[in-house]
Design a protein around this motif. Sequence first.
Motif, PDB file in Angstrom:
ATOM      1  N   PHE A  59     -24.340 -11.589  21.146  1.00 38.43           N
ATOM      2  CA  PHE A  59     -23.835 -10.350  20.859  1.00 38.43           C
ATOM      3  C   PHE A  59     -22.808 -10.110  22.000  1.00 38.43           C
ATOM      4  O   PHE A  59     -22.659  -8.881  22.953  1.00 38.43           O
ATOM      5  N   VAL A  60     -21.744 -11.047  22.206  1.00 38.51           N
ATOM      6  CA  VAL A  60     -20.670 -11.083  23.226  1.00 38.51           C
ATOM      7  C   VAL A  60     -19.504 -10.175  22.447  1.00 38.51           C
ATOM      8  O   VAL A  60     -19.399  -9.953  21.281  1.00 38.51           O
ATOM      9  N   HIS A  61     -18.593  -9.426  23.375  1.00 38.86           N
ATOM     10  CA  HIS A  61     -17.448  -8.995  22.767  1.00 38.86           C
ATOM     11  C   HIS A  61     -16.634  -9.858  22.021  1.00 38.86           C
ATOM     12  O   HIS A  61     -16.586 -11.110  22.451  1.00 38.86           O
ATOM     13  N   PRO A  62     -16.173  -9.641  20.721  1.00 40.90           N
ATOM     14  CA  PRO A  62     -15.379 -10.670  19.923  1.00 40.90           C
ATOM     15  C   PRO A  62     -14.054 -11.021  20.887  1.00 40.90           C
ATOM     16  O   PRO A  62     -13.655 -12.065  20.363  1.00 40.90           O
ATOM     17  N   ARG A  63     -13.634 -10.259  21.656  1.00 42.04           N
ATOM     18  CA  ARG A  63     -12.333 -10.502  22.273  1.00 42.04           C
ATOM     19  C   ARG A  63     -12.590 -11.742  23.258  1.00 42.04           C
ATOM     20  O   ARG A  63     -11.659 -12.874  23.433  1.00 42.04           O
ATOM     21  N   TRP A  64     -13.806 -11.940  23.854  1.00 43.89           N
ATOM     22  CA  TRP A  64     -14.232 -13.112  24.428  1.00 43.89           C
ATOM     23  C   TRP A  64     -14.679 -14.283  23.783  1.00 43.89           C
ATOM     24  O   TRP A  64     -14.154 -15.334  24.528  1.00 43.89           O
ATOM     25  N   VAL A  65     -15.348 -14.195  22.655  1.00 41.60           N
ATOM     26  CA  VAL A  65     -15.779 -15.312  21.921  1.00 41.60           C
ATOM     27  C   VAL A  65     -15.215 -14.906  20.588  1.00 41.60           C
ATOM     28  O   VAL A  65     -16.193 -14.534  19.826  1.00 41.60           O
ATOM     29  N   PRO A  66     -14.214 -15.152  20.089  1.00 40.87           N
ATOM     30  CA  PRO A  66     -14.000 -14.733  18.770  1.00 40.87           C
ATOM     31  C   PRO A  66     -14.755 -15.603  17.253  1.00 40.87           C
ATOM     32  O   PRO A  66     -15.002 -14.913  16.547  1.00 40.87           O
ATOM     33  N   GLN A  67     -15.147 -16.663  17.741  1.00 38.30           N
ATOM     34  CA  GLN A  67     -16.013 -17.469  16.894  1.00 38.30           C
ATOM     35  C   GLN A  67     -17.426 -16.606  16.575  1.00 38.30           C
ATOM     36  O   GLN A  67     -17.646 -16.900  15.460  1.00 38.30           O
ATOM     37  N   LEU A  68     -17.623 -15.584  17.489  1.00 41.20           N
ATOM     38  CA  LEU A  68     -19.068 -15.194  17.263  1.00 41.20           C
ATOM     39  C   LEU A  68     -18.924 -13.725  16.955  1.00 41.20           C
ATOM     40  O   LEU A  68     -19.924 -12.955  17.104  1.00 41.20           O
ATOM     41  N   ALA A  69     -17.690 -13.351  16.416  1.00 44.28           N
ATOM     42  CA  ALA A  69     -17.553 -11.957  16.264  1.00 44.28           C
ATOM     43  C   ALA A  69     -18.204 -11.438  15.211  1.00 44.28           C
ATOM     44  O   ALA A  69     -18.402 -10.266  14.817  1.00 44.28           O
ATOM     45  N   ASP A  70     -18.903 -12.385  14.152  1.00 41.03           N
ATOM     46  CA  ASP A  70     -19.748 -12.094  13.091  1.00 41.03           C
ATOM     47  C   ASP A  70     -21.112 -12.112  13.263  1.00 41.03           C
ATOM     48  O   ASP A  70     -21.988 -12.099  12.446  1.00 41.03           O
ATOM     49  N   ALA A  71     -21.412 -11.756  14.747  1.00 39.29           N
ATOM     50  CA  ALA A  71     -22.811 -12.101  14.861  1.00 39.29           C
ATOM     51  C   ALA A  71     -23.887 -11.094  14.192  1.00 39.29           C
ATOM     52  O   ALA A  71     -24.918 -11.416  13.876  1.00 39.29           O
ATOM     53  N   ALA A  72     -23.394  -9.477  14.171  1.00 37.14           N
ATOM     54  CA  ALA A  72     -24.317  -8.874  13.129  1.00 37.14           C
ATOM     55  C   ALA A  72     -24.446  -9.281  12.121  1.00 37.14           C
ATOM     56  O   ALA A  72     -25.722  -9.048  11.238  1.00 37.14           O
ATOM     57  N   GLU A  73     -23.480  -9.532  11.208  1.00 36.59           N
ATOM     58  CA  GLU A  73     -23.413  -9.857   9.950  1.00 36.59           C
ATOM     59  C   GLU A  73     -24.221 -11.237   9.628  1.00 36.59           C
ATOM     60  O   GLU A  73     -25.185 -11.568   8.839  1.00 36.59           O
ATOM     61  N   LEU A  74     -24.274 -12.072  10.651  1.00 36.21           N
ATOM     62  CA  LEU A  74     -25.216 -13.457  10.707  1.00 36.21           C
ATOM     63  C   LEU A  74     -26.481 -13.103  10.728  1.00 36.21           C
ATOM     64  O   LEU A  74     -27.279 -13.676   9.876  1.00 36.21           O
ATOM     65  N   VAL A  75     -26.716 -12.260  11.722  1.00 35.70           N
ATOM     66  CA  VAL A  75     -28.166 -12.089  11.902  1.00 35.70           C
ATOM     67  C   VAL A  75     -28.838 -11.369  10.780  1.00 35.70           C
ATOM     68  O   VAL A  75     -30.064 -11.338  10.396  1.00 35.70           O
ATOM     69  N   ALA A  76     -28.099 -10.574  10.181  1.00 39.01           N
ATOM     70  CA  ALA A  76     -28.518  -9.721   8.854  1.00 39.01           C
ATOM     71  C   ALA A  76     -29.024 -10.755   7.738  1.00 39.01           C
ATOM     72  O   ALA A  76     -29.631 -10.293   7.045  1.00 39.01           O
ATOM     73  N   ARG A  77     -28.528 -11.848   7.792  1.00 37.52           N
ATOM     74  CA  ARG A  77     -28.962 -12.765   6.855  1.00 37.52           C
ATOM     75  C   ARG A  77     -29.962 -13.763   7.236  1.00 37.52           C
ATOM     76  O   ARG A  77     -30.283 -14.694   6.272  1.00 37.52           O
ATOM     77  N   LEU A  78     -30.384 -13.624   8.185  1.00 36.85           N
ATOM     78  CA  LEU A  78     -31.430 -14.505   8.991  1.00 36.85           C
ATOM     79  C   LEU A  78     -32.836 -14.276   8.899  1.00 36.85           C
ATOM     80  O   LEU A  78     -32.997 -12.663   8.714  1.00 36.85           O
ATOM     81  N   PRO A  79     -33.898 -14.936   8.725  1.00 40.70           N
ATOM     82  CA  PRO A  79     -35.265 -14.409   8.616  1.00 40.70           C
ATOM     83  C   PRO A  79     -35.679 -14.333  10.031  1.00 40.70           C
ATOM     84  O   PRO A  79     -36.695 -15.098  10.532  1.00 40.70           O
ATOM     85  N   LEU A  80     -35.544 -13.064  10.558  1.00 43.02           N
ATOM     86  CA  LEU A  80     -36.132 -12.758  11.939  1.00 43.02           C
ATOM     87  C   LEU A  80     -37.552 -12.946  12.030  1.00 43.02           C
ATOM     88  O   LEU A  80     -38.114 -13.010  13.196  1.00 43.02           O
ATOM     89  N   ASP A  81     -38.210 -12.485  11.065  1.00 45.68           N
ATOM     90  CA  ASP A  81     -39.777 -12.496  10.952  1.00 45.68           C
ATOM     91  C   ASP A  81     -40.429 -13.810  10.508  1.00 45.68           C
ATOM     92  O   ASP A  81     -41.608 -13.918  10.673  1.00 45.68           O
ATOM     93  N   GLY A  82     -39.447 -14.951  10.445  1.00 50.70           N
ATOM     94  CA  GLY A  82     -40.220 -16.120  10.255  1.00 50.70           C
ATOM     95  C   GLY A  82     -40.706 -16.907  11.387  1.00 50.70           C
ATOM     96  O   GLY A  82     -40.742 -16.344  12.440  1.00 50.70           O
ATOM     97  N   PRO A  83     -41.231 -17.922  11.062  1.00 48.27           N
ATOM     98  CA  PRO A  83     -42.075 -18.720  12.195  1.00 48.27           C
ATOM     99  C   PRO A  83     -41.163 -19.031  13.304  1.00 48.27           C
ATOM    100  O   PRO A  83     -41.854 -19.790  14.128  1.00 48.27           O
ATOM    101  N   THR A  84     -40.077 -19.385  12.903  1.00 42.31           N
ATOM    102  CA  THR A  84     -39.177 -20.107  13.866  1.00 42.31           C
ATOM    103  C   THR A  84     -38.209 -18.997  14.695  1.00 42.31           C
ATOM    104  O   THR A  84     -37.476 -18.327  13.962  1.00 42.31           O
ATOM    105  N   PRO A  85     -38.741 -19.018  16.000  1.00 42.82           N
ATOM    106  CA  PRO A  85     -37.719 -17.985  16.686  1.00 42.82           C
ATOM    107  C   PRO A  85     -36.113 -18.291  16.810  1.00 42.82           C
ATOM    108  O   PRO A  85     -35.705 -19.429  16.675  1.00 42.82           O
ATOM    109  N   LEU A  86     -35.423 -17.093  16.655  1.00 35.87           N
ATOM    110  CA  LEU A  86     -34.127 -17.289  16.382  1.00 35.87           C
ATOM    111  C   LEU A  86     -33.397 -16.362  17.289  1.00 35.87           C
ATOM    112  O   LEU A  86     -32.967 -15.288  17.156  1.00 35.87           O
ATOM    113  N   PRO A  87     -33.260 -16.861  18.822  1.00 34.29           N
ATOM    114  CA  PRO A  87     -32.737 -16.068  19.612  1.00 34.29           C
ATOM    115  C   PRO A  87     -31.206 -15.825  19.561  1.00 34.29           C
ATOM    116  O   PRO A  87     -30.579 -16.478  18.979  1.00 34.29           O
TER     117      PRO A  87
END
Length: 307
Positions: A59-87
Motif C-alpha cells: 500500500f505504497v503511494h502509486p507515484r512511487w511504485v506505479p506497478q502496485l497502484a491496484d493494491a486495494a483492488e487486488l486485495v479485494a480479490r484475495l482470500p484473506l481469511d484462508g489458511p495461507t497468510p497474504l501479507p
Amino acid sequence: MIRPTTVRDESLPGAVTIYEVGPRDGLQNEKAVVPVEVKAEFIGRLVAAGLPVVEATSFVHPRWVPQLADAAELVARLPLDGPTPLPVLVPNERGLDRALAAGVRHVAIFASATETFARKNLNSTLDDQLAMFEPVVARARAAGLDVRAYVSMCFGDPWEGAVATEQVVSVGRRLLDLGASQLSLGDTIGVGTAEHVQALVRAFGEAGTDVGSLAMHFHDTYGQALANAYAALQVGVTTFDASAGGLGGCPYAESATGNLATEDLVWMLDGLGIEHGVDLPSLVATSVWMAEILAKEPASAVVRALR
C-alpha cells in the motif's frame, strides 16, 4: 521431472518456511503494468503450489511504485481469511489505514540499515524512520495484526559501501523492540558472502535475538544467493524470502537484480532433505506462465533447466 538426490545433513534444520515475495517484490520493478487479474491468478497459483506465505502487494503511494497502484483492488480479490497468510507492505500510517480498511491480517514494514538509503527510499533519516514506524507497529498490533520488519542494505549499500554489522544489529533490534514478530535481513544489492551472513546472524544472537525471529532476503546480483542461504541454514535460520522465477529488484537501488529464485531454493532444500511443503512442478509451471506474460526469460536456473 528430474529431482536432486537427497543427502541429509542432520546438523541443518529439518524444515524451513519459504516466504514468497514474487507478487510484491518480484513485480514492483516491472515497467509494463501487470493486470490485476493476472496478479490475483499469480498469487492463487503460488498458494496452490504450497507456498506457506505469499506477500501480495504494497500500500505504497502509486507515484512511487506505479506497478502496485491496484493494491486495494487486488486485495479485494484475495482470500484473506484462508489458511495461507497474504501479507502486504505498509510504508507508513496511511498505508496501514488502507490495509486495515481492506481487512488485511498480516503487514510488513520496510526500514533501512543505512542513512543514505533511508533518505532515498523513505525520505527520512535513520532515526526518523524508526519514529515513523513506531505508531504503525503499535496500531497494527493493537488491531491484532502480525507485523514483519524488513531491513534493507544489511550487507552493503551502493552509496555508502560496506555497512557495519553493529549498525545493522542496532536497527534490527530497534524494530523488534517496537513489536515486529520477525526481522528479514536484506542483501539488497547482493554483495553478501557466506561468512558475512553467518557473522551477522551470530551478532544478532550475541545481542539477545533468537535466530527463530530472523529471516534472510538474498539477491543474486553476484551469484551468491544460494551459497548465502546454505550458510544461513548452517547457523539455524529457518525462514527464507524468495521470488518465483527469480523475479525482482529494487526500484531505488539500480544495482539490485533479481531475488533468490524460489525454485532454486527448493531444489537445494530437496537435495538436503529439508521439508518446505512446496510442489516444484507446480511452481515451475507458474514461473514459466508468468515469464511468458512478462515476455522475459526466467532468472531461475532451475526453471530454465526444467521447463
